[in-house]
Structure formats: C-alpha cells, structure tokens
Design an enzyme around this catalytic site. Sequence first.
Site, PDB file in Angstrom:
ATOM      1  N   ASP A 206      68.472  75.686  61.473  1.00 12.73           N
ATOM      2  CA  ASP A 206      67.404  76.337  61.440  1.00 12.73           C
ATOM      3  C   ASP A 206      66.148  76.015  60.690  1.00 12.73           C
ATOM      4  O   ASP A 206      66.558  75.831  59.443  1.00 12.73           O
ATOM      5  CB  ASP A 206      67.713  77.793  61.046  1.00 12.73           C
ATOM      6  N   ARG A 392      58.085  83.294  44.281  1.00 13.81           N
ATOM      7  CA  ARG A 392      58.047  81.981  45.282  1.00 13.81           C
ATOM      8  C   ARG A 392      56.793  81.621  45.527  1.00 13.81           C
ATOM      9  O   ARG A 392      55.633  82.447  45.534  1.00 13.81           O
ATOM     10  CB  ARG A 392      58.318  82.531  46.403  1.00 13.81           C
TER      11      ARG A 392
HETATM   12  C1  LIG Z   1      61.858  83.506  58.422  1.00  8.52           C
HETATM   13  C2  LIG Z   1      63.249  83.243  58.874  1.00  8.52           C
HETATM   14  C3  LIG Z   1      64.003  83.863  60.088  1.00  8.52           C
HETATM   15  C4  LIG Z   1      63.013  84.993  60.842  1.00  8.52           C
HETATM   16  O1  LIG Z   1      63.502  85.401  61.790  1.00  8.52           O
HETATM   17  P1  LIG Z   1      62.784  86.305  62.805  1.00  8.52           P
HETATM   18  O2  LIG Z   1      63.651  86.655  64.139  1.00  8.52           O
HETATM   19  O3  LIG Z   1      61.382  85.766  63.106  1.00  8.52           O
HETATM   20  O4  LIG Z   1      62.477  87.739  61.945  1.00  8.52           O
HETATM   21  C5  LIG Z   1      65.143  83.620  60.474  1.00  8.52           C
HETATM   22  N1  LIG Z   1      65.815  82.633  59.739  1.00  8.52           N
HETATM   23  C6  LIG Z   1      65.256  82.123  58.682  1.00  8.52           C
HETATM   24  C7  LIG Z   1      65.845  80.914  58.160  1.00  8.52           C
HETATM   25  C8  LIG Z   1      63.779  82.366  58.054  1.00  8.52           C
HETATM   26  O5  LIG Z   1      63.486  81.738  57.177  1.00  8.52           O
END
Ligand SMILES: *Cc1c(COP(=O)(O)O)cnc(C)c1O
Length: 433
Positions: A206, A392
Amino acid sequence: MRPASVTTRDQAAALDAADPLAPLRDLFELPPGVIYLDGNSLGALPRATAARVREVVEQEWGQGLIRSWNSVGWMTLASRIGDKIARLVGAAPGELVVTDSTSVNVFKVLSAALTMARVAAGPGADRRVIVSERSNFPTDLYIAESLARERGFELRLLDAPDLASALDARTAVLMLTHVNYRNGVMHDMAALSRAAHDAGALVIWDLAHSAGAVPVDLHRDGADFAVGCGYKYLNGGPGAPAFVWVHPKHVGRFQQPLSGWIGHAAPFEFTPGYRPAAGISRYLCGTPAVISMAALECGVDTLLAAQQHGGMAALRAKSLALSHLFAARVEALCPALTLASPRDDAGRGSQVCFSHATHAYAIMQALIARGVIGDFRAGDPAHPPDAADILRFGFTPLYLRFVDAWDAAGHVHQVLAAEEWRRPEFNRRHAVT
Ligand SMILES: *Cc1c(COP(=O)(O)O)cnc(C)c1O
C-alpha cells in the site's frame, strides 16, 4: 549550510533562495497565513484544479453531454492518469489504473492474491496465512480480516521487526503499507519483498503515504501488487480516486472479484457473461468518477512538474532537508516533546512525529489556531510500541519552504512555552482529528 544546522531564519530563507524546487509552490492555491503540514492526509489545492473542474462541468458535461465519453476521452481517464502515476512509482505505461478507493482496491488485490496463492500451492497445501503489520492502517486490516474470514485464511498481525522471520511455507500473502501512516516508519520494500518470495508468498504494498512522497520502484523492489491513495501526496482532492497496479506477469492470470462492466473486455457489447479485459483494465469495476478524476489529474501534474527539476529524487532530498530543519529546531526548543518517527532517513517517509506525554491533542489544536496545520493520532495503550499520542507533521516539498519549517517549529515552541494548549477550546475533540 546543512538544514539541521540552520540557526537563524535568514539562513532558512537562504536555503529557499537557492532551492530549484521553490517555484513549484506557485502551482498551489494556499490560504495566506497558513503553514500546511498535513499534505500527508489531504494534499493542498493545485491552482489549475478549479478551472479544470469548471471546464469539465460546463464544457465537457454541460455542452458535450454524453458525446464526451468519446470526444474528450472520459473513457480513457483511468489509464491516462494511471500512466502518469506509474512514472512516480517505477511502473510502466499500461500497468496502473486509477479507480475506486484505496480500501476497495485493497479488497481487489488481496482477493486476487489469495486465489493465486491457493492455486499455486495446489490442492491440500497449507498456505493459508495473510501476514500484515499490527500498526497498519485500519482499513487495510479490516478488509484483510473480512477476506480472511470469508475465504478461510488466517490473518496474522506482527510488529515490524518480526515480519520477515514470520514468513514461512504457510504464508500466502504479505500485505504491508510501505510508509506507516502514524509514525512515518518506512519499510525496506526490496528486502521484505524478497523475504516474501523466498517463503513462496506474494507481496502487496500500500503506497498511500509513499506515492508522490518518496521514490518508489515497484519493479526493481519486487512488488507483486500495489495500491495507493489519490488525495494525500498526489493532491487529488478530498476522496479522490485511488490507484491499483498489478505486476504484468500476474495481471492476466486471475480475475479480481469485483467483476463490473467497466472491467469487461467489451463493456458496450452488453453481453450477459463476464470476460475480463486484458491487462490492468480488469481491475476497473464501475463507471469512472469523471469530475474527481479531472481534479486528480491536476494534482498528479503538480508532481510531474517536478520532473524537470530532478523528480522524486529531488523532492525526497528536499523533504528530508525540511524534516531535519524542523526536527532539529523542535528538539532544541521543546524538551517536553519526544521524536516519535525514526531518526534514520532510510527508515522514515515524508513526515515527522512527536509525542507528548499528556496533551498532544490540545497542542495540535493550539497550533492549528495559529495557522500551523498538522494533525493528531491517538496512541494505542494496549500496544506499548504505539502507546503514545502523537503530533504528525507532513512535509510536502512541492509547496513548503524552509522558512515554513523554521516558523512552524517556533510556533510549537510558543504553544508549549506559554502553555496555550491549556485553553478549554483546544481540549474539545472534533470528529476528524
Ligand atoms: C489513507 C489510507 C487509506 C485510505 O483509504 P480510503 O479507502 O481512501 O479511505 C488506506 N490505506 C492507507 C495505508 C492509508 O494511509
């Protein structure tokens, strides 16, 4: 002058004067009097966005009506913007699309990876563990939890130092966020991808806090799948579409589970049976959010504008320099705060965090009242490594100046020295922290 050894505001201003990336700040519409240190949560508004969105609404939609699907390429936005993001993360054209939210894309790639792992392991094999990090972003873990339950896998959550040694012949998938949303810890993508492959597992990254923030090279570093967020460092606007990438050696072999018509090989044949599109387009599902996509493209273009000035490597160098300046000055002025992000550059993304024993929330509220916008994340008392409440501060080198880092640290000092955080209005919790 090294940023950490800056001792006067004039020296910080001299760094700005010598900074080849400084003109990129003009690409943004920033409110006066604000030092914006939260681009890691919601990127700032590019100057081009409002006019572009107006054009899409008034011309492409208003005048073009349904003709615009063909005439101005609405149908190809997902791959056109995807190709631009690919340049930021070490992917090739045609390998990445913009679609849905990060959460939904996590579901798609994890489900596809579980199917692949099961097929590769063969019948009767015991490869049914998903490994992730306990401090991963909650939505990633929630999605993994529900998929594990539905598909008969086990989700194992570990602390970062224990990840590599936990991978074994039972591991189907290692799923991690490259840069931790809370404390900015950055994993070694190459080393962990290799460890996953050595154990015979697949790896999902991710990139929510990496794309547009740090150099990423998905091919070089051995990723199998990646997802990422459009509204953080990519400046795509609140709720911007997210992106998904699958290694070309895997992409055609399996379907993802959300087999909607836009991911069909021929959507406008309206046939009753599903046939996946070739390549990454099969990871699309429904009709693209055209207006949001237009805004996202403006955001991604701000990062591509840095290509002529050294691209992600130059942005990374400036982000580190800003972080050093800020962290050194806060540490010198504010003994009540403890650095909560890694000191080592290689192990930290584009944010700096500090913990405060008791009043981190109110301190951040007092800073926001002064126009210094960062955010707050509550600690997890049940888990000692993440027990502290943290402040942060995200460093987005496209629009931050060295004087901003200098001034922000001064504001932190003043909030603490005058105990401004004691004011009652700074101690009331809002829904979004
Ligand atoms: C910000 C973030 C998300 C956000 O997910 P949405 O589906 O856009 O709400 C997901 N995973 C990580 C690691 C993030 O930092």
